[in-house]
Design a protein around this motif. Structure first.
Motif, mmCIF file in Angstrom:
data_model
loop_
_atom_site.group_PDB
_atom_site.id
_atom_site.type_symbol
_atom_site.label_atom_id
_atom_site.label_comp_id
_atom_site.label_asym_id
_atom_site.label_seq_id
_atom_site.Cartn_x
_atom_site.Cartn_y
_atom_site.Cartn_z
ATOM 1 N N LYS A 82 -12.795 -9.724 0.754
ATOM 2 C CA LYS A 82 -13.970 -9.552 -0.109
ATOM 3 C C LYS A 82 -13.587 -9.624 -1.584
ATOM 4 O O LYS A 82 -14.281 -10.239 -2.399
ATOM 5 C CB LYS A 82 -14.646 -8.212 0.192
ATOM 6 N N THR A 83 -12.474 -8.992 -1.923
ATOM 7 C CA THR A 83 -12.004 -9.046 -3.308
ATOM 8 C C THR A 83 -11.640 -10.475 -3.698
ATOM 9 O O THR A 83 -11.958 -10.941 -4.803
ATOM 10 C CB THR A 83 -10.789 -8.129 -3.484
ATOM 11 N N THR A 84 -10.993 -11.183 -2.781
ATOM 12 C CA THR A 84 -10.597 -12.571 -3.053
ATOM 13 C C THR A 84 -11.821 -13.461 -3.245
ATOM 14 O O THR A 84 -11.845 -14.329 -4.132
ATOM 15 C CB THR A 84 -9.734 -13.100 -1.895
ATOM 16 N N GLN A 85 -12.851 -13.263 -2.441
ATOM 17 C CA GLN A 85 -14.071 -14.066 -2.564
ATOM 18 C C GLN A 85 -14.767 -13.828 -3.908
ATOM 19 O O GLN A 85 -15.260 -14.771 -4.539
ATOM 20 C CB GLN A 85 -15.021 -13.742 -1.409
ATOM 21 N N ALA A 86 -14.795 -12.575 -4.347
ATOM 22 C CA ALA A 86 -15.412 -12.272 -5.641
ATOM 23 C C ALA A 86 -14.637 -12.914 -6.788
ATOM 24 O O ALA A 86 -15.227 -13.464 -7.734
ATOM 25 C CB ALA A 86 -15.501 -10.763 -5.836
ATOM 26 N N LEU A 87 -13.293 -12.862 -6.699
ATOM 27 C CA LEU A 87 -12.477 -13.480 -7.745
ATOM 28 C C LEU A 87 -12.623 -15.002 -7.736
ATOM 29 O O LEU A 87 -12.656 -15.641 -8.800
ATOM 30 C CB LEU A 87 -11.009 -13.091 -7.550
ATOM 31 N N MET A 88 -12.714 -15.579 -6.551
ATOM 32 C CA MET A 88 -12.847 -17.033 -6.458
ATOM 33 C C MET A 88 -14.181 -17.502 -7.042
ATOM 34 O O MET A 88 -14.261 -18.569 -7.666
ATOM 35 C CB MET A 88 -12.725 -17.463 -4.993
ATOM 36 N N LYS A 89 -15.227 -16.708 -6.859
ATOM 37 C CA LYS A 89 -16.528 -17.060 -7.431
ATOM 38 C C LYS A 89 -16.461 -17.089 -8.957
ATOM 39 O O LYS A 89 -16.996 -17.995 -9.606
ATOM 40 C CB LYS A 89 -17.582 -16.062 -6.960
ATOM 41 N N GLN A 90 -15.788 -16.092 -9.546
ATOM 42 C CA GLN A 90 -15.625 -16.080 -11.002
ATOM 43 C C GLN A 90 -14.787 -17.269 -11.471
ATOM 44 O O GLN A 90 -15.098 -17.904 -12.488
ATOM 45 C CB GLN A 90 -14.960 -14.775 -11.436
ATOM 46 N N ALA A 91 -13.735 -17.562 -10.722
ATOM 47 C CA ALA A 91 -12.841 -18.653 -11.116
ATOM 48 C C ALA A 91 -13.560 -20.004 -11.060
ATOM 49 O O ALA A 91 -13.352 -20.869 -11.919
ATOM 50 C CB ALA A 91 -11.608 -18.666 -10.216
ATOM 51 N N ARG A 92 -14.412 -20.197 -10.052
ATOM 52 C CA ARG A 92 -15.172 -21.454 -9.958
ATOM 53 C C ARG A 92 -16.084 -21.632 -11.171
ATOM 54 O O ARG A 92 -16.164 -22.713 -11.761
ATOM 55 C CB ARG A 92 -16.009 -21.460 -8.675
ATOM 56 N N THR A 93 -16.784 -20.544 -11.521
ATOM 57 C CA THR A 93 -17.716 -20.620 -12.654
ATOM 58 C C THR A 93 -16.985 -20.951 -13.952
ATOM 59 O O THR A 93 -17.411 -21.819 -14.726
ATOM 60 C CB THR A 93 -18.470 -19.290 -12.803
ATOM 61 N N ASN A 94 -15.877 -20.278 -14.201
ATOM 62 C CA ASN A 94 -15.129 -20.525 -15.440
ATOM 63 C C ASN A 94 -14.475 -21.906 -15.434
ATOM 64 O O ASN A 94 -14.332 -22.534 -16.488
ATOM 65 C CB ASN A 94 -14.064 -19.442 -15.623
ATOM 66 N N LYS A 95 -14.098 -22.377 -14.256
ATOM 67 C CA LYS A 95 -13.499 -23.708 -14.153
ATOM 68 C C LYS A 95 -14.520 -24.783 -14.498
ATOM 69 O O LYS A 95 -14.207 -25.767 -15.186
ATOM 70 C CB LYS A 95 -12.961 -23.914 -12.737
#
Length: 208
Positions: A82-95
């Motif tokens: 769950k933590t990884t999914q939340a971080l990946m969502k932020q990373a996609r947006t910033n990317k």
């Protein structure tokens, strides 16, 4: 302990059941993850090209790397996911935001080409415009022409006034003898009649 070259693309989220934090970012334009505790960086990992699918790292590989690095018994892999999914969502947006903003070094100066005058298409005007010649009449000629127009107008008004219709005279109450033309009109209302009684006022007409 500090790390050079790490470009963060997400915030630092705590790993459930531990005092560690996880963060995603880039190192030399390659996806990387790192684990922090306090102000120190415990470990970091740069993902290989085969670990990245569709432009983003495999989340299962991130969870496996966290479990091996932290090595805390009874840690819940589901919470780590769950933590990884939340971080990946932020990373996609910033990317995606980075793709929109192009660096100044990649921008190029665009020079507009000058079009020759012979190639410029201009709308063609149809028809022609009549140009009025300037008046060459003197002041005295203008004054004379104006007086002639006024004179002609007055003569026309005088001619029209001469053609007014003349109505027959209505006989007076003194009983004066009327002419034949006057007998065809009612002496009371002036209507042109040949009846014994006037159909308008109802009075008897003076017939012989």
């Amino acid at each position: 302990m500090t790390e050079k070259g790490f470009e963060p693309l997400s915030s630092q989220l705590g790993i459930p059941g531990t005092s560690y934090r996880l963060q995603l970012g880039l190192i030399n334009d390659k996806w990387a993850s790192r684990i922090l505790k306090g102000n120190n960086i415990i470990d970091s990992y740069v993902f290989k090209d085969e670990d990245v699918g569709g432009g983003y790292p495999n989340q299962n590989l991130i969870v496996g790397w966290v479990l091996r690095t932290v090595a805390i018994p009874n840690i819940n892999p589901h919470q780590v996911m769950k933590t990884t999914q939340a971080l990946m969502k932020q990373a996609r947006t910033n990317k995606e935001k980075q793709k929109v903003k192009a660096p100044l070094s990649e921008t190029k100066d665009v020079e507009l080409e000058r079009v020759p005058e012979t190639e410029i298409k201009r709308p063609k005007t149809s028809g022609w415009v009549k140009e009025e010649a300037p008046s060459s009449m003197s002041e005295s000629e203008k004054r004379q022409a104006f007086q002639e127009r006024v004179k002609t107008k007055k003569e026309g008004e005088a001619t029209s006034s001469q053609h007014k219709r003349e109505l027959p005279k209505i006989p007076s109450a003194g009983g004066e003898e009327m002419s034949e033309a006057e007998k065809t009109f009612c002496p009371f209302c002036g209507k042109d009649l040949t009846f014994i009684y006037c159909p308008y006022c109802g009075k008897k007409l003076p017939h012989d």
